[in-house]
Scaffold this motif. Structure first.
Motif, PDB file in Angstrom:
ATOM      1  N   ALA A 124       0.824  -1.220   0.000  1.00 36.66           N
ATOM      2  CA  ALA A 124       0.000   0.000   0.000  1.00 36.66           C
ATOM      3  C   ALA A 124       0.851   1.259   0.000  1.00 36.66           C
ATOM      4  O   ALA A 124       0.354   2.344  -0.319  1.00 36.66           O
ATOM      5  N   GLN A 125       2.138   1.120   0.332  1.00 34.05           N
ATOM      6  CA  GLN A 125       3.039   2.275   0.372  1.00 34.05           C
ATOM      7  C   GLN A 125       3.916   2.380  -0.876  1.00 34.05           C
ATOM      8  O   GLN A 125       4.694   3.326  -1.001  1.00 34.05           O
ATOM      9  N   VAL A 126       3.800   1.442  -1.794  1.00 37.40           N
ATOM     10  CA  VAL A 126       4.656   1.426  -2.984  1.00 37.40           C
ATOM     11  C   VAL A 126       4.247   2.545  -3.934  1.00 37.40           C
ATOM     12  O   VAL A 126       3.063   2.695  -4.270  1.00 37.40           O
ATOM     13  N   LYS A 127       5.212   3.314  -4.384  1.00 43.64           N
ATOM     14  CA  LYS A 127       4.969   4.409  -5.322  1.00 43.64           C
ATOM     15  C   LYS A 127       5.735   4.155  -6.615  1.00 43.64           C
ATOM     16  O   LYS A 127       6.705   4.827  -6.954  1.00 43.64           O
ATOM     17  N   VAL A 128       5.293   3.138  -7.347  1.00 46.87           N
ATOM     18  CA  VAL A 128       5.892   2.741  -8.616  1.00 46.87           C
ATOM     19  C   VAL A 128       4.760   2.435  -9.589  1.00 46.87           C
ATOM     20  O   VAL A 128       3.786   1.754  -9.221  1.00 46.87           O
ATOM     21  N   PRO A 129       4.807   2.923 -10.843  1.00 46.30           N
ATOM     22  CA  PRO A 129       3.760   2.616 -11.814  1.00 46.30           C
ATOM     23  C   PRO A 129       3.602   1.110 -12.020  1.00 46.30           C
ATOM     24  O   PRO A 129       4.580   0.356 -12.012  1.00 46.30           O
ATOM     25  N   LEU A 130       2.344   0.672 -12.202  1.00 49.15           N
ATOM     26  CA  LEU A 130       2.033  -0.754 -12.304  1.00 49.15           C
ATOM     27  C   LEU A 130       1.142  -1.034 -13.500  1.00 49.15           C
ATOM     28  O   LEU A 130       0.165  -0.320 -13.750  1.00 49.15           O
ATOM     29  N   LEU A 131       1.479  -2.101 -14.219  1.00 45.64           N
ATOM     30  CA  LEU A 131       0.585  -2.726 -15.180  1.00 45.64           C
ATOM     31  C   LEU A 131       0.322  -4.135 -14.677  1.00 45.64           C
ATOM     32  O   LEU A 131       1.258  -4.938 -14.564  1.00 45.64           O
ATOM     33  N   ALA A 132      -0.906  -4.455 -14.329  1.00 44.91           N
ATOM     34  CA  ALA A 132      -1.282  -5.780 -13.845  1.00 44.91           C
ATOM     35  C   ALA A 132      -2.146  -6.467 -14.892  1.00 44.91           C
ATOM     36  O   ALA A 132      -3.150  -5.905 -15.341  1.00 44.91           O
ATOM     37  N   VAL A 133      -1.746  -7.675 -15.288  1.00 45.88           N
ATOM     38  CA  VAL A 133      -2.433  -8.387 -16.361  1.00 45.88           C
ATOM     39  C   VAL A 133      -2.847  -9.766 -15.861  1.00 45.88           C
ATOM     40  O   VAL A 133      -2.034 -10.500 -15.288  1.00 45.88           O
ATOM     41  N   ALA A 134      -4.115 -10.106 -16.075  1.00 46.43           N
ATOM     42  CA  ALA A 134      -4.649 -11.404 -15.682  1.00 46.43           C
ATOM     43  C   ALA A 134      -5.277 -12.076 -16.888  1.00 46.43           C
ATOM     44  O   ALA A 134      -5.785 -11.410 -17.797  1.00 46.43           O
ATOM     45  N   GLY A 135      -5.243 -13.404 -16.904  1.00 46.13           N
ATOM     46  CA  GLY A 135      -5.854 -14.167 -17.978  1.00 46.13           C
ATOM     47  C   GLY A 135      -7.256 -14.615 -17.598  1.00 46.13           C
ATOM     48  O   GLY A 135      -7.457 -15.187 -16.523  1.00 46.13           O
ATOM     49  N   ALA A 136      -8.231 -14.376 -18.469  1.00 55.02           N
ATOM     50  CA  ALA A 136      -9.613 -14.750 -18.174  1.00 55.02           C
ATOM     51  C   ALA A 136      -9.761 -16.252 -17.969  1.00 55.02           C
ATOM     52  O   ALA A 136     -10.651 -16.695 -17.235  1.00 55.02           O
ATOM     53  N   ALA A 137      -8.894 -17.041 -18.577  1.00 59.07           N
ATOM     54  CA  ALA A 137      -8.966 -18.495 -18.450  1.00 59.07           C
ATOM     55  C   ALA A 137      -7.876 -19.048 -17.539  1.00 59.07           C
ATOM     56  O   ALA A 137      -7.581 -20.246 -17.583  1.00 59.07           O
ATOM     57  N   ASP A 138      -7.281 -18.200 -16.722  1.00 58.21           N
ATOM     58  CA  ASP A 138      -6.212 -18.623 -15.813  1.00 58.21           C
ATOM     59  C   ASP A 138      -6.834 -19.196 -14.544  1.00 58.21           C
ATOM     60  O   ASP A 138      -7.352 -18.458 -13.697  1.00 58.21           O
ATOM     61  N   ALA A 139      -6.789 -20.519 -14.393  1.00 61.40           N
ATOM     62  CA  ALA A 139      -7.348 -21.165 -13.204  1.00 61.40           C
ATOM     63  C   ALA A 139      -6.372 -21.136 -12.037  1.00 61.40           C
ATOM     64  O   ALA A 139      -6.784 -21.222 -10.879  1.00 61.40           O
ATOM     65  N   GLN A 140      -5.079 -21.008 -12.314  1.00 57.53           N
ATOM     66  CA  GLN A 140      -4.065 -21.008 -11.252  1.00 57.53           C
ATOM     67  C   GLN A 140      -4.060 -19.686 -10.494  1.00 57.53           C
ATOM     68  O   GLN A 140      -4.025 -19.657  -9.260  1.00 57.53           O
ATOM     69  N   ASP A 141      -4.054 -18.577 -11.225  1.00 59.95           N
ATOM     70  CA  ASP A 141      -4.067 -17.250 -10.620  1.00 59.95           C
ATOM     71  C   ASP A 141      -5.243 -16.481 -11.201  1.00 59.95           C
ATOM     72  O   ASP A 141      -5.085 -15.715 -12.156  1.00 59.95           O
ATOM     73  N   PRO A 142      -6.433 -16.683 -10.642  1.00 59.26           N
ATOM     74  CA  PRO A 142      -7.658 -16.136 -11.250  1.00 59.26           C
ATOM     75  C   PRO A 142      -7.696 -14.616 -11.247  1.00 59.26           C
ATOM     76  O   PRO A 142      -6.995 -13.950 -10.480  1.00 59.26           O
ATOM     77  N   VAL A 143      -8.570 -14.099 -12.096  1.00 59.58           N
ATOM     78  CA  VAL A 143      -8.659 -12.654 -12.296  1.00 59.58           C
ATOM     79  C   VAL A 143      -8.970 -11.931 -10.995  1.00 59.58           C
ATOM     80  O   VAL A 143      -8.348 -10.908 -10.674  1.00 59.58           O
ATOM     81  N   TRP A 144      -9.915 -12.445 -10.222  1.00 61.32           N
ATOM     82  CA  TRP A 144     -10.331 -11.733  -9.008  1.00 61.32           C
ATOM     83  C   TRP A 144      -9.169 -11.584  -8.029  1.00 61.32           C
ATOM     84  O   TRP A 144      -9.037 -10.550  -7.360  1.00 61.32           O
ATOM     85  N   ALA A 145      -8.305 -12.624  -7.941  1.00 62.05           N
ATOM     86  CA  ALA A 145      -7.182 -12.560  -7.016  1.00 62.05           C
ATOM     87  C   ALA A 145      -6.111 -11.593  -7.517  1.00 62.05           C
ATOM     88  O   ALA A 145      -5.513 -10.844  -6.731  1.00 62.05           O
ATOM     89  N   CYS A 146      -5.850 -11.600  -8.823  1.00 62.82           N
ATOM     90  CA  CYS A 146      -4.899 -10.643  -9.397  1.00 62.82           C
ATOM     91  C   CYS A 146      -5.398  -9.211  -9.198  1.00 62.82           C
ATOM     92  O   CYS A 146      -4.610  -8.293  -8.937  1.00 62.82           O
ATOM     93  N   ARG A 147      -6.706  -9.025  -9.283  1.00 58.67           N
ATOM     94  CA  ARG A 147      -7.268  -7.691  -9.106  1.00 58.67           C
ATOM     95  C   ARG A 147      -7.100  -7.200  -7.665  1.00 58.67           C
ATOM     96  O   ARG A 147      -6.942  -5.999  -7.417  1.00 58.67           O
ATOM     97  N   GLN A 148      -7.122  -8.125  -6.689  1.00 52.88           N
ATOM     98  CA  GLN A 148      -6.925  -7.719  -5.299  1.00 52.88           C
ATOM     99  C   GLN A 148      -5.518  -7.185  -5.072  1.00 52.88           C
ATOM    100  O   GLN A 148      -5.324  -6.203  -4.346  1.00 52.88           O
ATOM    101  N   LEU A 149      -4.522  -7.823  -5.682  1.00 60.14           N
ATOM    102  CA  LEU A 149      -3.163  -7.306  -5.557  1.00 60.14           C
ATOM    103  C   LEU A 149      -3.067  -5.927  -6.217  1.00 60.14           C
ATOM    104  O   LEU A 149      -2.440  -5.012  -5.677  1.00 60.14           O
ATOM    105  N   PHE A 150      -3.697  -5.793  -7.366  1.00 64.02           N
ATOM    106  CA  PHE A 150      -3.729  -4.502  -8.059  1.00 64.02           C
ATOM    107  C   PHE A 150      -4.342  -3.422  -7.161  1.00 64.02           C
ATOM    108  O   PHE A 150      -3.828  -2.298  -7.064  1.00 64.02           O
ATOM    109  N   ALA A 151      -5.447  -3.754  -6.496  1.00 65.13           N
ATOM    110  CA  ALA A 151      -6.125  -2.784  -5.642  1.00 65.13           C
ATOM    111  C   ALA A 151      -5.259  -2.387  -4.447  1.00 65.13           C
ATOM    112  O   ALA A 151      -5.344  -1.256  -3.961  1.00 65.13           O
ATOM    113  N   GLN A 152      -4.431  -3.311  -3.961  1.00 69.57           N
ATOM    114  CA  GLN A 152      -3.594  -3.034  -2.799  1.00 69.57           C
ATOM    115  C   GLN A 152      -2.404  -2.141  -3.138  1.00 69.57           C
ATOM    116  O   GLN A 152      -1.831  -1.495  -2.257  1.00 69.57           O
ATOM    117  N   TRP A 153      -2.044  -2.093  -4.401  1.00 69.06           N
ATOM    118  CA  TRP A 153      -0.873  -1.326  -4.850  1.00 69.06           C
ATOM    119  C   TRP A 153      -1.066   0.153  -4.554  1.00 69.06           C
ATOM    120  O   TRP A 153      -2.084   0.747  -4.884  1.00 69.06           O
TER     121      TRP A 153
END
Length: 330
Positions: A239-268
């Motif tokens: 939450a304190q990181v000040k670095v530009p981010l591009l977060a990419v998730a695969g719609a068919a990714d069962a290992q690292d699903p979109v909703w979980a990748c989005r949570q990390l994105f939101a925490q950035w």
């Protein structure tokens, strides 16, 4: 291309021409951690006819059970080769015991905490010294998790990272059976019997992984687990990181699903961030965990997207975020 590092011992293992590309392989021995035997191979890709590499430096971090060939095949294909041909200064480290990086003395105890604390800062310092610029970082899967740990834990400073792209990266997925202590005890007994996680045996990739990574993951997902080490909460640090981010998730990714990748994105913590879901609703194919970066479809739809993001200034990334306009492949 001889190394002239004044930071720590560096050996130039090879300097070859691979078609239209130059390939220099270094082995660095930073000696900045508790295991003095750690050595890391780092491959630099550039255009063969370009005497001095002047492009923006990009560091590509592979995921688990993988090596540099995820980014750059023997035939000169892959995102790494694509970016080098596009004029970028491409650096591809191989983590401990992967590819050209030898296994260190305490290989079985290797974990994300050690990679984030010791290895990534050494790689950052070496690339910064050689390239003369602050590099961008691109991580896939475990490579992205390690990047998140290094930034959330403060092991990589904002002055060592121009921007971060995370592909298929998350730490929020829950495995509820691991909340039960008997299940964790049984898993640890089984892991100790195996001694290592075999990529070829489990058909996960060409490399093996140390059981230290598995024990660390069990701790993260345990009853009172968190994304961090015994001393720091990396999740809170994000939450304190000040670095530009591009977060990419695969719609068919069962290992690292979109909703979980989005949570990390939101925490950035940085507002200069963009989230992209690679799926039909966004104009892409339904990409999975690996083919989002390694496939003919990725070559056509994803690689140009990465090159475009790398060329954009932080101000342009901010404008894209404010306008809620997702990046698209050109």
């Amino acid at each position: 291309m001889q190394s002239s590092s004044t930071l720590f011992p560096v050996a130039l293992l090879s300097a070859e021409r691979r078609g239209d590309l130059s390939e220099d392989v270094y082995r660095i021995k930073a000696g900045n951690g508790p295991d003095p035997t750690v050595e890391l191979a780092v491959t630099r890709l550039g255009l063969a006819d370009q005497r001095v590499v002047q492009g923006t430096p990009i560091i590509l971090l592979h995921g688990s059970f993988s090596n540099r060939r995820f980014w750059y095949s023997p035939k000169g294909l892959g995102l790494g080769a694509y970016l080098a041909r596009a004029g970028f200064d491409v650096w591809i480290p191989e983590m401990r015991g992967h590819g050209l990086s030898p296994r260190n003395r305490d290989w079985s105890h290797n974990c994300v905490a050690a990679y984030a604390r010791d290895d990534l800062p050494a790689i950052a310092a070496f690339v910064r010294e050689q390239a003369g610029q602050v590099p961008y970082w691109v991580g896939h899967s475990l490579g992205g998790t390690t990047l998140a740990a290094a930034l959330g834990g403060g092991f990589l400073s904002e002055g060592q990272v121009a921007g971060v792209a995370l592909f298929g990266t998350q730490v929020s997925r829950r495995y509820w059976p691991l909340k039960l202590p008997p299940v964790v005890w049984g898993a640890k007994m089984l892991l100790r019997r195996w001694g290592q996680l075999s990529g070829p045996r489990f058909k996960r990739g060409p490399e093996d992984e140390p059981i230290g990574l598995a024990f660390e993951s069990l701790r993260w997902h345990g009853l009172f687990g968190r994304f961090g080490d015994r001393h720091q909460d990396w999740w809170a640090g994000l939450a304190q990181v000040k670095v530009p981010l591009l977060a990419v998730a695969g719609a068919a990714d069962a290992q690292d699903p979109v909703w979980a990748c989005r949570q990390l994105f939101a925490q950035w913590g940085d507002a200069r961030k963009q989230f992209i879901c690679l799926g039909p609703e966004e104009g892409f194919e339904a990409f999975g965990h690996v083919d989002m970066l390694v496939s003919k479809a990725a070559q056509a739809q994803v690689w140009p997207l990465v090159a475009r993001w790398l060329r954009e200034s932080p101000a342009a990334v901010q404008r894209a975020c404010d306008a809620s306009q997702p990046l698209t492949a050109s």
